[in-house]
Design a protein around this motif. Sequence first.
Motif, mmCIF file in Angstrom:
data_model
loop_
_atom_site.group_PDB
_atom_site.id
_atom_site.type_symbol
_atom_site.label_atom_id
_atom_site.label_comp_id
_atom_site.label_asym_id
_atom_site.label_seq_id
_atom_site.Cartn_x
_atom_site.Cartn_y
_atom_site.Cartn_z
ATOM 1 N N MET A 126 14.322 1.845 -10.095
ATOM 2 C CA MET A 126 13.538 1.304 -9.296
ATOM 3 C C MET A 126 13.980 1.269 -7.866
ATOM 4 O O MET A 126 13.268 1.706 -6.814
ATOM 5 N N GLN A 127 15.301 1.023 -7.482
ATOM 6 C CA GLN A 127 15.935 1.082 -6.232
ATOM 7 C C GLN A 127 16.214 2.728 -6.077
ATOM 8 O O GLN A 127 15.808 2.759 -4.733
ATOM 9 N N ALA A 128 16.273 3.486 -7.029
ATOM 10 C CA ALA A 128 16.348 5.034 -6.534
ATOM 11 C C ALA A 128 14.848 5.359 -5.946
ATOM 12 O O ALA A 128 14.848 6.037 -5.164
ATOM 13 N N GLU A 129 13.950 4.818 -6.680
ATOM 14 C CA GLU A 129 12.439 5.058 -6.459
ATOM 15 C C GLU A 129 12.098 4.576 -5.017
ATOM 16 O O GLU A 129 11.435 5.112 -4.080
ATOM 17 N N LEU A 130 12.770 3.257 -4.627
ATOM 18 C CA LEU A 130 12.534 2.637 -3.244
ATOM 19 C C LEU A 130 13.045 3.876 -2.223
ATOM 20 O O LEU A 130 12.452 4.238 -1.212
ATOM 21 N N VAL A 131 14.462 4.144 -2.658
ATOM 22 C CA VAL A 131 15.259 4.909 -1.423
ATOM 23 C C VAL A 131 14.326 6.255 -1.276
ATOM 24 O O VAL A 131 14.129 6.822 -0.432
ATOM 25 N N ARG A 132 14.192 6.967 -2.464
ATOM 26 C CA ARG A 132 13.079 8.040 -2.418
ATOM 27 C C ARG A 132 11.980 7.983 -1.427
ATOM 28 O O ARG A 132 11.429 8.933 -0.808
ATOM 29 N N ASN A 133 11.424 7.009 -1.180
ATOM 30 C CA ASN A 133 10.113 6.728 -0.551
ATOM 31 C C ASN A 133 10.466 5.892 0.620
ATOM 32 O O ASN A 133 9.370 5.411 1.454
ATOM 33 N N GLY A 134 11.625 5.892 1.060
ATOM 34 C CA GLY A 134 12.059 5.211 2.364
ATOM 35 C C GLY A 134 11.697 3.832 2.526
ATOM 36 O O GLY A 134 11.361 3.273 3.734
ATOM 37 N N VAL A 135 11.766 3.002 1.423
ATOM 38 C CA VAL A 135 11.520 1.886 1.341
ATOM 39 C C VAL A 135 12.947 0.790 1.322
ATOM 40 O O VAL A 135 13.514 1.159 0.162
ATOM 41 N N LEU A 136 12.985 -0.199 2.042
ATOM 42 C CA LEU A 136 14.442 -0.875 1.932
ATOM 43 C C LEU A 136 13.978 -2.145 0.940
ATOM 44 O O LEU A 136 13.195 -2.840 0.840
ATOM 45 N N LEU A 137 14.900 -2.283 -0.152
ATOM 46 C CA LEU A 137 14.851 -3.267 -1.092
ATOM 47 C C LEU A 137 14.754 -4.732 -0.662
ATOM 48 O O LEU A 137 14.125 -5.296 -0.880
ATOM 49 N N SER A 138 15.462 -4.939 0.496
ATOM 50 C CA SER A 138 15.660 -6.249 1.113
ATOM 51 C C SER A 138 14.292 -6.772 1.629
ATOM 52 O O SER A 138 14.072 -7.854 1.943
ATOM 53 N N GLU A 139 13.453 -5.634 2.104
ATOM 54 C CA GLU A 139 11.949 -5.911 2.568
ATOM 55 C C GLU A 139 10.989 -6.345 1.281
ATOM 56 O O GLU A 139 9.879 -6.491 1.841
ATOM 57 N N CYS A 140 11.417 -5.928 0.286
ATOM 58 C CA CYS A 140 10.481 -6.087 -0.982
ATOM 59 C C CYS A 140 10.247 -7.642 -1.403
ATOM 60 O O CYS A 140 10.951 -8.233 -1.354
ATOM 61 N N VAL A 141 9.138 -8.060 -1.935
ATOM 62 C CA VAL A 141 8.864 -9.028 -2.361
ATOM 63 C C VAL A 141 9.035 -8.828 -4.018
ATOM 64 O O VAL A 141 8.191 -8.042 -4.785
ATOM 65 N N ALA A 142 9.729 -9.456 -4.741
ATOM 66 C CA ALA A 142 9.822 -9.539 -6.005
ATOM 67 C C ALA A 142 9.252 -10.579 -6.974
ATOM 68 O O ALA A 142 9.023 -11.722 -6.682
ATOM 69 N N LYS A 143 8.953 -10.062 -8.107
ATOM 70 C CA LYS A 143 8.318 -11.105 -9.079
ATOM 71 C C LYS A 143 8.711 -10.848 -10.382
ATOM 72 O O LYS A 143 9.036 -9.530 -10.759
ATOM 73 N N LEU A 144 8.726 -11.636 -11.256
ATOM 74 C CA LEU A 144 9.278 -11.605 -12.598
ATOM 75 C C LEU A 144 8.383 -12.044 -13.845
ATOM 76 O O LEU A 144 7.882 -13.204 -13.545
ATOM 77 N N PHE A 145 8.044 -11.383 -14.993
ATOM 78 C CA PHE A 145 7.425 -11.844 -15.836
ATOM 79 C C PHE A 145 7.675 -11.329 -17.296
ATOM 80 O O PHE A 145 8.612 -10.342 -17.557
ATOM 81 N N GLY A 146 7.348 -11.989 -18.365
ATOM 82 C CA GLY A 146 7.602 -11.838 -19.637
ATOM 83 C C GLY A 146 8.727 -12.462 -20.337
ATOM 84 O O GLY A 146 9.002 -13.680 -19.971
ATOM 85 N N GLY A 147 9.246 -11.834 -21.380
ATOM 86 C CA GLY A 147 10.405 -12.658 -22.064
ATOM 87 C C GLY A 147 9.919 -13.459 -22.762
ATOM 88 O O GLY A 147 10.739 -14.580 -23.187
#
Length: 178
Positions: free
Chosen positions: A87-108
């Motif tokens: 996921m982090q590599a995909e963000l970098v590839r698209n010029g998106v900073l991880l620190s500017e993303c909204v994260a959500k978590l599901f499942g388990g």
Amino acid sequence: MRAPSSPSSPSAVPFASLAAREIFLNPGELGSGCRNEVFGTLLGSCVAITLWHPVRRFGCLCHFILPTGATTALTRGRYGDTAFALMQAELVRNGVLLSECVAKLFGGGRMFVAGATTHDVGKRNIAMARDLLRQARLVPASEHVGGDGYRRLYFDITTGDVWLKFDWIDTDQHDVVL
């Protein structure tokens, strides 16, 4: 686990319109895209992490099966640690900073109520996902994890909303948007 909240009207949940635009992800897969895309998946003990950039309207979703494991180029998305790295590599590839993303978590979810909880894969997956987000200095904006049962999830890249239908074993719950 946070208790599910119910929307004002079950008909307010646009599952049919989201399903019409859905790009379905199987366990071990990663999806990323912009604007009008909708990623969908079905989670049992697996965990999904979503990352969404509100300005660029770019999002990623991973659906991992186990916290860690021996990986090859074909199996990296199956394990939490390598799926998050993808996921982090995909963000970098698209010029998106991880620190500017909204994260959500599901499942388990716990899929087999009877038996020992020492091998609770869902619980281990949740712990891995939380650890990965903590290491990335991201606090989940929302989460719906644990419990007994499965989740049907749609991640709308246009809005960053995650639409969720959670079914406990033997009972039905309300649909929620997170």
